[in-house]
Scaffold this active site. Structure first.
Site, mmCIF file in Angstrom:
data_model
loop_
_atom_site.group_PDB
_atom_site.id
_atom_site.type_symbol
_atom_site.label_atom_id
_atom_site.label_comp_id
_atom_site.label_asym_id
_atom_site.label_seq_id
_atom_site.Cartn_x
_atom_site.Cartn_y
_atom_site.Cartn_z
ATOM 1 C CG HIS A 12 -2.073 1.048 1.243
ATOM 2 N ND1 HIS A 12 -2.391 1.653 2.802
ATOM 3 C CD2 HIS A 12 -2.711 1.431 0.471
ATOM 4 C CE1 HIS A 12 -3.314 2.469 2.152
ATOM 5 N NE2 HIS A 12 -3.535 2.377 1.019
ATOM 6 C CG HIS A 54 -4.203 9.382 0.498
ATOM 7 N ND1 HIS A 54 -5.126 9.961 1.056
ATOM 8 C CD2 HIS A 54 -4.520 8.167 0.278
ATOM 9 C CE1 HIS A 54 -5.787 9.037 1.459
ATOM 10 N NE2 HIS A 54 -5.654 7.979 0.902
ATOM 11 C CD GLU A 114 -7.154 5.226 -4.885
ATOM 12 O OE1 GLU A 114 -6.343 4.564 -3.670
ATOM 13 O OE2 GLU A 114 -7.942 5.956 -4.305
HETATM 14 O O1 G3P Z 1 -6.481 1.329 -3.356
HETATM 15 C C1 G3P Z 1 -6.562 0.812 -2.250
HETATM 16 C C2 G3P Z 1 -6.435 1.947 -1.158
HETATM 17 O O2 G3P Z 1 -5.441 2.722 -1.268
HETATM 18 C C3 G3P Z 1 -7.554 2.784 -1.173
HETATM 19 O O3 G3P Z 1 -7.683 3.804 0.016
HETATM 20 O O4 G3P Z 1 -7.377 6.105 0.901
HETATM 21 O O5 G3P Z 1 -5.462 4.199 1.127
HETATM 22 O O6 G3P Z 1 -6.258 5.504 -1.121
HETATM 23 P P1 G3P Z 1 -6.791 4.828 0.138
HETATM 24 MG MG MG Z 2 -4.729 4.569 -2.374
#
Ligand code: G3P
Ligand code: MG
Length: 240
Positions: A12, A54, A114
């Site tokens: 992540h 993010h 993403e």
């Molecule tokens: O893509 C999975 C995850 O990253 C989504 O949530 O808020 O961590 O971008 P966030």
């Molecule tokens: Mg994400």
């Protein structure tokens, strides 16, 4: 079932909780822990450079202040995006997607890009991210509009619709976007729903799974990949 060339564990934001998120340094940390795929968040600067961040504003993960959407990439790239995490990362910057692509290629790292648009910039973010994305990458977004624009721009690049709460019309949405996968908060998944999604021919990526026992259970249900912050205890070969 759609072709799914991706590993079962995805780091992540590059390096999970072990590096400043969404930086080249984080990707290096993910690679050092043996990971083969990372997830990261891509958006547009005011002058339409695709870069990694993010949040909507830069405050939490840099030494700057304010909304990213009103800053040029020259301004964004002058900020320190590492010291908030640790002094040893003081040189880290918010990288461009081009830089990230090069680093992933150099490390043999696969990518879940993403698409995380600043508010009001959904369509152009989807278009410009998809224009710079590469074959083999997996595009995802919470924004239907962004993913739709990505499909129109680069129809052959794999897409996954991303949900905090899987809506009743997930079949229609994923079909309209010709998704290969559905990405969901793991807390929103259960065995029956996993079966239904898999039955519809979709792969499933669950985020953000930080407990090994939970990761095992999700895999047992049929979840294809988990995205984790705990890149140290849920390694690339966790399910091997
Ligand atoms: O893509 C999975 C995850 O990253 C989504 O949530 O808020 O961590 O971008 P966030
Ligand atoms: Mg994400």
């Amino acid at each position: 079932m759609k072709t799914w060339p991706y590993p079962a564990v995805v780091a992540h934001r590059g390096g999970g909780k072990l590096a400043p998120e969404n930086t080249l340094e984080a990707i290096d940390v993910g690679a050092r822990f043996g990971h083969k795929m990372i997830e990261f968040d891509a958006k547009l600067s005011a002058d339409n450079v695709v870069f990694l961040l993010h949040d909507d504003n830069v405050d939490r993960t840099s030494n700057g202040h304010g909304a990213a959407k009103s800053m040029s990439y020259a301004q964004l790239s002058s900020l320190d995006a590492g010291s908030w995490f640790g002094q040893e990362f003081a040189d880290a910057r918010m990288p461009t997607l081009t830089q990230v692509h090069a680093r992933c290629d150099a490390l043999g790292m696969m990518a879940n890009i993403e698409i995380k648009p600043c508010p009001g910039r959904e369509k152009e973010t989807g278009t410009l991210v998809a224009r710079e994305a590469w074959s083999g990458a997996l595009l995802s977004s919470f924004s239907y509009e962004a993913l739709e624009a990505a499909r129109d721009e680069a129809p052959t690049i794999n897409r996954g619709m991303l949900y905090e709460h899987v809506p009743d019309d997930w079949r229609a949405q994923t079909a309209a976007l010709s998704c290969v996968s559905l990405h969901a908060d793991h807390r929103d998944l259960n065995e029956r729903l996993v079966k239904e999604i898999k039955g519809a021919g979709l792969r499933i990526l669950a985020y953000t799974v930080n407990e090994p026992e939970r990761a095992q259970l999700l895999a047992q249900w049929g979840v294809d990949a988990i995205c984790t912050d705990r890149i140290d205890i849920i390694g690339a070969d966790f399910f091997a």
